[in-house]
Design a protein around this motif. Sequence first.
Motif, PDB file in Angstrom:
ATOM      1  N   ALA A  21       0.882  -1.419  -0.136  1.00 39.47           N
ATOM      2  CA  ALA A  21       0.107   0.278  -0.072  1.00 39.47           C
ATOM      3  C   ALA A  21       0.944   1.497  -0.229  1.00 39.47           C
ATOM      4  O   ALA A  21       0.791   2.443  -0.168  1.00 39.47           O
ATOM      5  N   ALA A  22       1.529   0.718   0.852  1.00 35.33           N
ATOM      6  CA  ALA A  22       2.687   2.134   1.046  1.00 35.33           C
ATOM      7  C   ALA A  22       3.396   3.028  -0.623  1.00 35.33           C
ATOM      8  O   ALA A  22       3.764   3.625  -0.870  1.00 35.33           O
ATOM      9  N   ARG A  23       4.227   1.093  -1.082  1.00 40.74           N
ATOM     10  CA  ARG A  23       4.477   2.105  -2.142  1.00 40.74           C
ATOM     11  C   ARG A  23       3.769   2.647  -3.814  1.00 40.74           C
ATOM     12  O   ARG A  23       4.261   3.108  -4.196  1.00 40.74           O
ATOM     13  N   PHE A  24       2.720   1.837  -4.006  1.00 45.31           N
ATOM     14  CA  PHE A  24       1.681   1.932  -4.443  1.00 45.31           C
ATOM     15  C   PHE A  24       1.554   3.838  -3.787  1.00 45.31           C
ATOM     16  O   PHE A  24       0.820   4.851  -4.999  1.00 45.31           O
ATOM     17  N   SER A  25       1.629   3.978  -2.914  1.00 47.35           N
ATOM     18  CA  SER A  25       0.957   5.416  -2.515  1.00 47.35           C
ATOM     19  C   SER A  25       1.893   6.725  -2.690  1.00 47.35           C
ATOM     20  O   SER A  25       1.552   7.653  -3.758  1.00 47.35           O
ATOM     21  N   PHE A  26       3.399   6.196  -2.898  1.00 45.71           N
ATOM     22  CA  PHE A  26       4.290   6.823  -3.039  1.00 45.71           C
ATOM     23  C   PHE A  26       4.716   7.338  -4.460  1.00 45.71           C
ATOM     24  O   PHE A  26       5.003   7.864  -4.666  1.00 45.71           O
ATOM     25  N   MET A  27       3.990   6.238  -4.968  1.00 47.39           N
ATOM     26  CA  MET A  27       4.345   6.478  -6.777  1.00 47.39           C
ATOM     27  C   MET A  27       3.028   6.928  -7.432  1.00 47.39           C
ATOM     28  O   MET A  27       3.562   7.992  -8.376  1.00 47.39           O
ATOM     29  N   LEU A  28       2.311   7.122  -6.673  1.00 46.25           N
ATOM     30  CA  LEU A  28       1.034   7.176  -6.843  1.00 46.25           C
ATOM     31  C   LEU A  28       0.673   9.142  -7.009  1.00 46.25           C
ATOM     32  O   LEU A  28       0.854   9.950  -7.945  1.00 46.25           O
ATOM     33  N   SER A  29       1.628   9.535  -5.726  1.00 45.80           N
ATOM     34  CA  SER A  29       2.071  11.089  -6.489  1.00 45.80           C
ATOM     35  C   SER A  29       2.903  11.694  -6.936  1.00 45.80           C
ATOM     36  O   SER A  29       2.471  13.294  -7.386  1.00 45.80           O
ATOM     37  N   THR A  30       3.618  10.184  -7.625  1.00 52.06           N
ATOM     38  CA  THR A  30       4.682  11.110  -8.734  1.00 52.06           C
ATOM     39  C   THR A  30       4.123  12.190 -10.153  1.00 52.06           C
ATOM     40  O   THR A  30       4.198  13.385  -9.977  1.00 52.06           O
ATOM     41  N   PRO A  31       3.135  11.559 -10.769  1.00 54.29           N
ATOM     42  CA  PRO A  31       2.141  12.463 -11.668  1.00 54.29           C
ATOM     43  C   PRO A  31       2.212  13.584 -11.954  1.00 54.29           C
ATOM     44  O   PRO A  31       1.969  14.339 -12.051  1.00 54.29           O
TER      45      PRO A  31
ATOM     46  N   SER B 103      13.358  13.085   1.346  1.00 56.33           N
ATOM     47  CA  SER B 103      12.778  12.102   0.867  1.00 56.33           C
ATOM     48  C   SER B 103      12.977  10.560   0.850  1.00 56.33           C
ATOM     49  O   SER B 103      12.421  10.140   0.941  1.00 56.33           O
ATOM     50  N   TYR B 104      14.172  10.639   0.135  1.00 61.61           N
ATOM     51  CA  TYR B 104      14.692   9.633  -0.239  1.00 61.61           C
ATOM     52  C   TYR B 104      15.447   9.458   0.948  1.00 61.61           C
ATOM     53  O   TYR B 104      14.654   7.825   0.624  1.00 61.61           O
ATOM     54  N   LEU B 105      15.622   9.254   1.728  1.00 66.40           N
ATOM     55  CA  LEU B 105      16.006   8.529   3.084  1.00 66.40           C
ATOM     56  C   LEU B 105      14.854   8.309   4.042  1.00 66.40           C
ATOM     57  O   LEU B 105      14.255   7.111   4.114  1.00 66.40           O
ATOM     58  N   VAL B 106      13.792   8.660   3.826  1.00 65.77           N
ATOM     59  CA  VAL B 106      12.650   8.422   4.482  1.00 65.77           C
ATOM     60  C   VAL B 106      11.394   7.332   4.330  1.00 65.77           C
ATOM     61  O   VAL B 106      11.308   6.294   4.684  1.00 65.77           O
ATOM     62  N   ILE B 107      11.261   7.593   2.967  1.00 69.24           N
ATOM     63  CA  ILE B 107      10.938   6.663   1.956  1.00 69.24           C
ATOM     64  C   ILE B 107      11.661   4.797   2.018  1.00 69.24           C
ATOM     65  O   ILE B 107      11.129   3.672   2.382  1.00 69.24           O
TER      66      ILE B 107
END
Length: 270
Positions: A184-194, A231-235
Amino acid sequence: MSVFQAILLGIVQGATEFIPVSSSGHLVLVPWLLGWDPPGLAFTVVVHFGTVFGVLAYFWVEWIEMASAGLRWLRTRSVEQPLRLLLLILLGCIPAGVLGLLFHDFFEALFTQPLLTALMLLVTAALLTLGERVGRQQRDIAAMTWVDSLWIGLAQAIAIIPGISRSGATITGGRLQHLKREDAARFSFMLSTPLIVAAGVLQVINLIEAGMDLVQVLPLAAGFVSALASSYLVIRWLLKFLRTRSMVVFAIYCVVVSLTSIVVFFLRAG
């Protein structure tokens, strides 16, 4: 805004964009609690843009796989799993994109209201608790459907309101569909990009057209870089954390920050 303030707020943005405690809420409350001027929409979008580069840097393999699958589809018309994931991400962006375009001025005005932001942190806490109580860790990203994507996209649309965590709302949306926490977190993080890329590009164009001097550029650049790094470190940290631990600790944090901010608000008002 000084460069120091920009760096601090960039770190806050980069960390809280993915930790489910509302980055927009912190960008409203932190300057307000410290007695600083609000950072403004331009800075907010630029540091959000920095977090996008953090996502791209962390998930670069996945993004390349999705792009490659899209190119192969042009030749073979075969929908591979990476392309299917890309389509789900794009579908999930539609609700927030439409809502943001239709009510842009309304949502921009909310970023000047610290009391509302503090109250919305309580909503974030409730969402995180609900996701943990109801969600079961049964499904992964590969099992997602278009219904899952739209449901999570609607959660992302609600999170345009400052104080409601975007990652918290979307992870909760995935958990209510019984996705595993990490998936769920992976999809959430990638969903924010576009969406953030689109908003960032538009804002940068507006800033260039309006004209900026060096005094304006340096804080924006400092905020961008610090947001990217944090953000990179937190992900990296958060995905490991969610494999074995719940999000209730973040709900507790939201309640503490919310109640503290509400007390400060009424003390200052009195």
